[in-house]
Design a protein around this motif. Structure first.
Motif, mmCIF file in Angstrom:
data_model
loop_
_atom_site.group_PDB
_atom_site.id
_atom_site.type_symbol
_atom_site.label_atom_id
_atom_site.label_comp_id
_atom_site.label_asym_id
_atom_site.label_seq_id
_atom_site.Cartn_x
_atom_site.Cartn_y
_atom_site.Cartn_z
ATOM 1 N N HIS B 243 -28.677 2.908 -37.927
ATOM 2 C CA HIS B 243 -29.550 2.835 -36.762
ATOM 3 C C HIS B 243 -29.649 4.250 -36.214
ATOM 4 N N VAL B 245 -31.960 6.973 -33.792
ATOM 5 C CA VAL B 245 -33.034 7.231 -32.841
ATOM 6 C C VAL B 245 -33.138 8.741 -32.651
ATOM 7 N N ARG B 261 -30.796 9.904 -24.721
ATOM 8 C CA ARG B 261 -32.001 9.316 -25.296
ATOM 9 C C ARG B 261 -33.250 9.788 -24.549
ATOM 10 N N ALA B 291 -36.480 2.985 -32.550
ATOM 11 C CA ALA B 291 -35.461 3.078 -33.601
ATOM 12 C C ALA B 291 -35.993 3.616 -34.922
ATOM 13 N N THR B 399 -26.552 5.758 -34.316
ATOM 14 C CA THR B 399 -25.846 4.801 -33.469
ATOM 15 C C THR B 399 -24.776 4.048 -34.262
ATOM 16 N N TYR B 440 -32.397 -4.055 -35.086
ATOM 17 C CA TYR B 440 -31.439 -4.195 -33.983
ATOM 18 C C TYR B 440 -32.037 -5.073 -32.897
#
Lengths: 384, 466
Positions: B243, B245, B261, B291, B399, B440
């Motif tokens: 995962h 981002v 983020r 994501a 993540t 997710y």
């Protein structure tokens, strides 16, 4: 942001909190800071006074030290808060002196005033100081009521005026850039929030003191202190009404209203302040603004001594110790009032105002900051 | 026995949500329990310290959850994000068991709160921890200590003695560095994935992984997972998948967490260090697209990209830890970013020329789009023309990883060939790939961890008694 180093460090941390928001259920500080993106010095001081220092967000924070983001909001806000008392104080020149030497000044004031009273009594009524006074108005054989009322009335009026000026500065600065979008104060909500110490319980999980477990009793001790003080104040007020309204002169029998209020209030105040002093001495050092120890301890100690000397006077008022006790009690009370506008007492005033502003902004919102941000006048950087 | 060697009924390797759920459950069932956490006390709990809520099915709302969330709806949500890459039996089991989590967590001292700013959309389906994941961990640790669980920090497991699927002991490096052995009747492995193990990531990503930032602690090295796989455990989940981002490139290498983020991609354009755009920034609403951006940036030269926007977009998205890089003109902004000012300005100018502005609406798929531009920007396209101009540099932020161990409903690890291990259990991220093969769903990591943590604790204690 314009402001002191301490305010800028608080702003750095607040920006991290505003990006995270995991703590938004803990207290009023987080919903309040989430209403803004940028923070003027007055905003930081407002948030600092909204914080009850329950410590929950420090233990809950994934970014607290040793994390490199080093977020410790309770401490950062404690430092800002303690500075804010001096920044808004009237007359301003008196404040910094007290901020650094609060305990010494409070104690010296109390002792000087005590000495003054002893001297006064000795001159006014030679030989009476160490004699028991059982008759009604026994106190006043030592010091005439009008002298006592005049002196204390004067210092009380001064304290009220100085604090009102401070409060005015605080309010103006809090609203200098982001003003609340309403002029009707949410007094009743603030009374409920302050009176219940709503935000001194970590959002329901509890409050922290010496370790990472939420089993702190400061809320209880603070209630005992606050409501004990209120009862003592009520006792004095009823006594004054008795004196001027009905010609009934102190001392009053134990069952009479001023005595009952004073005794119950005095015991609560003594227990509460002692509990707060002990809790403070055990406090996790990470959460304490050690610069302000003197100021905080001075205030709690003066309240404690007020209660203890008052209770002692109640019990030993009929003995030869009464004269000295009376002088000591009056000295402590005088010092308490005189130092009120420059010390920890202000936390109650500014916190109440902050709670009031928070309730107003929750209800009515904030006026958007003007594009051009004036530097708030009330707060100037203390380090240039 | 060497100095410090010891034994217990249930050994729990790991210290996050799943590990603590297992330890508490096993202890309540009467087992003696040791928890070995590789991290220090402050960093305990791995990714749990960065979580903030738990997804749980419930038939009725309560004082916090704003309405019912049926098992069927939960299942539909899971199917939507995984595209069917899930073990249906385990997934339905997880969802059914999630109904008990509210009461169990509350009983263990965890407090919940109503979601306030920014996360209202999850108020019905997800229970938010008061104070976030670390607060929740603090409560679980306090409960475990109260029950008499032996918790050891700075104690990574270095070896597992496993013979044909039967665990007998673990070698643990103590805080001082010296190793000792813990013998246990059951082993619960709840030590997360390998997202912080750059060398391991390089096996699939090559040198690109050197430029990855890891959103959680440096302790998520997958050592237990590696030991299990080396001992013949059946893997689950795509090892190459994680995962990822796009997070602020200025973030710390590890543990930058939520505050790094950036939610502003849809309000600007994103270009690489050759000043080329590479993907439709406005393809869909941000929660459905955030994501994919880690992977997109990972494919760019030097694994870096720049989100560029102007004054109009400022304030439309959540604040973040570092301020945007700001300049009064586009060339000056390019200069601050160390990009070629001409190429930078040309990319913005080309984009601006292609913009067909309509009615801007950040809350829905609006009609502001580009025409004749490749790649296009399908929504929220507005000209970047109002000073000051801003940019955020971004890098892939990892993540979690999907590779794990296959388990059954008893949380028992399956050996290669499908035979259950005699006494090894797994819970949490180390086995989440059984349920979440792809994608997710907010809060589901905690759901899987808590459900399988409780099952693993119960079964491990039962096994220890027999």
């Amino acid at each position: 942001m314009q402001g002191t180093d301490i305010q800028q460090e608080a702003e750095r941390q607040i920006t991290i909190c505003n990006s995270c928001r995991y703590c938004e259920g803990i207290c009023a500080v987080f919903p309040a800071l989430q209403m803004q993106r940028s923070f003027a010095a007055g905003d930081i001081n407002y948030l600092a006074n909204l914080c009850h220092n329950c410590g929950a967000c420090y233990h809950d924070c994934q970014f607290s030290p040793p994390h490199e983001f080093a977020v410790n909001l309770p401490k950062a806000l404690a430092e800002v808060r303690n500075d804010s008392y001096a920044q808004y104080a009237w007359p301003r020149a008196l404040a910094p002196l007290f901020a650094r030497n609060g305990l010494v000044i409070s104690v010296l004031t109390a002792l000087s005033v005590t000495a003054f009273f002893i001297g006064f009594i000795t001159l006014n009524a030679p030989g009476e100081l160490f004699r028991a006074h059982l008759s009604p108005g026994g106190f006043y054989a030592l010091m005439p009521h009008n002298t006592m009322a005049g002196l204390f009335g004067a210092v009380f009026v001064f304290a009220i005026f100085a604090m009102a000026m401070g409060l005015r500065n605080f309010w103006a600065d809090a609203n200098a850039v982001n003003s609340v979008a309403s002029s009707s104060p949410s007094i009743w909500q603030a009374i409920r929030d302050a009176g219940s110490l709503r935000y001194l319980d970590g959002g329901g999980a509890g409050c922290f003191n010496e370790d990472d477990q939420p089993r702190d009793n400061r809320r209880l001790y603070h209630h005992l202190t606050f409501y004990g003080f209120a009862l003592c104040f009520a006792a004095t007020t009823v006594g004054t009404i008795y004196h001027y309204g009905f010609g009934r002169v102190a001392p009053y029998p134990w069952w009479d209203l001023p005595a009952v209020l004073g005794t119950v209030g005095g015991i609560a105040l003594a227990v509460g302040t002692w509990g707060l002093l002990v809790a403070r001495s055990k406090r996790l050092p990470d959460l304490v603004d050690t610069r302000a120890n003197g100021m905080a301890v001075a205030f709690i100690l003066m309240l404690f001594l007020t209660a203890v000397t008052g209770l002692a006077l109640r019990v030993l008022g009929g003995t030869a110790a009464m004269g000295v006790l009376l002088a000591l009690h009056l000295g402590v009370v005088f010092s308490l009032f005189l130092t009120m506008p420059y010390g920890k007492f202000l936390h109650g005033l500014y916190r109440f105002a902050a709670l009031c502003r928070h309730a107003m902004s929750r209800r009515h919102g904030l006026n958007p900051a003007p594009a051009e941000r004036p530097v708030p006048v009330a707060v100037r950087s203390t380090d240039g | 026995m060497a100095m410090g060697d010891t034994s217990c009924d249930v050994l729990v390797a790991g210290g996050g949500n799943a590990a603590l759920c297992a330890a508490i459950t096993a202890r309540r069932a009467g087992a003696s329990v040791i928890v070995v956490e590789g991290a220090s006390k402050f960093y305990r709990g791995g990714n749990t310290r960065h979580t903030r809520n738990l997804r749980c099915a419930h038939d009725e709302g309560n004082e916090i959850l704003t309405g019912p969330y049926s098992e069927e709806e939960f299942w539909d949500d899971l199917m939507r994000v995984t595209g069917g890459q899930t073990d249906e039996d385990l997934a339905r089991f997880t969802i059914a068991e999630s109904k008990e989590l509210w009461d169990w967590m509350t009983g263990a001292g965890v407090h919940f709160q109503q979601p306030l700013g920014g996360t209202l959309n999850l108020g019905r389906t997800n229970a938010f921890f008061l104070g976030g994941g670390r607060a929740m961990l603090n409560a679980l640790y306090a409960e475990a200590e109260r029950l008499g669980v032996d918790i050891r920090y700075d104690s990574p497991v270095t070896e597992l003695e496993i013979d044909n699927g039967f665990f007998s002991s673990a070698t643990v490096a103590g805080p001082g560095g010296g190793g000792y052995r813990i013998r246990a009747r059951s082993l619960v492995t709840a030590a997360g994935g390998f997202e912080a193990n750059i060398e391991w990531l390089k096996e699939y990503w090559g040198d690109k992984a050197d430029n990855f930032l890891i959103r959680g602690t440096a302790n998520n090295r997958g050592s237990i997972l590696r030991l299990l796989l080396d001992n013949g455990v059946e893997p689950v989940g795509d090892p190459t998948q994680c995962h990822a981002v796009a997070i602020d490139a200025r973030s710390p290498k590890f543990d930058g967490g939520i505050v790094t983020r950036l939610d502003c991609v849809v309000f600007g354009i994103v270009m690489n260090n050759a000043c080329e755009r590479f993907y439709d920034e406005g393809e869909d609403v941000w929660p459905k697209r955030y994501a994919i951006w880690g992977r997109l940036v990972a494919d760019q030269p030097d694994q870096i990209a720049y989100i560029v926007f102007d004054h109009k977009a400022m304030g439309l998205f959540m604040p973040s830890v570092y301020p945007a890089i700001e300049a009064p003109s586009l060339p000056e902004l390019a200069d601050k970013l160390d990009l070629d000012p001409e190429a930078f300005e040309r990319t913005v100018t080309d984009y601006n020329a292609a913009v067909r502005e309509g009615t801007f609406n950040s809350q829905e798929l609006d009609d502001c789009h580009t025409e004749g531009l490749s790649p296009p920007k399908s929504h929220w396209a507005r000209r970047i023309d109002t000073a000051p101009f801003y940019a955020y540099p971004v890098r892939p932020g990892i993540t979690f990883t999907y590779l794990g161990t296959r388990v059954n409903r008893e949380a028992k690890i399956l050996m290669q060939g499908g035979r259950p291990s005699a006494n090894i259990y797994a819970a949490g991220e180390i086995m989440a790939g059984n349920v979440l093969g792809k994608g997710y769903l907010a809060g589901i990591g905690m759901t899987i961890g808590a459900v399988f943590g409780r099952v693993a604790g119960k079964e491990a204690a039962r096994n220890a008694r027999n």
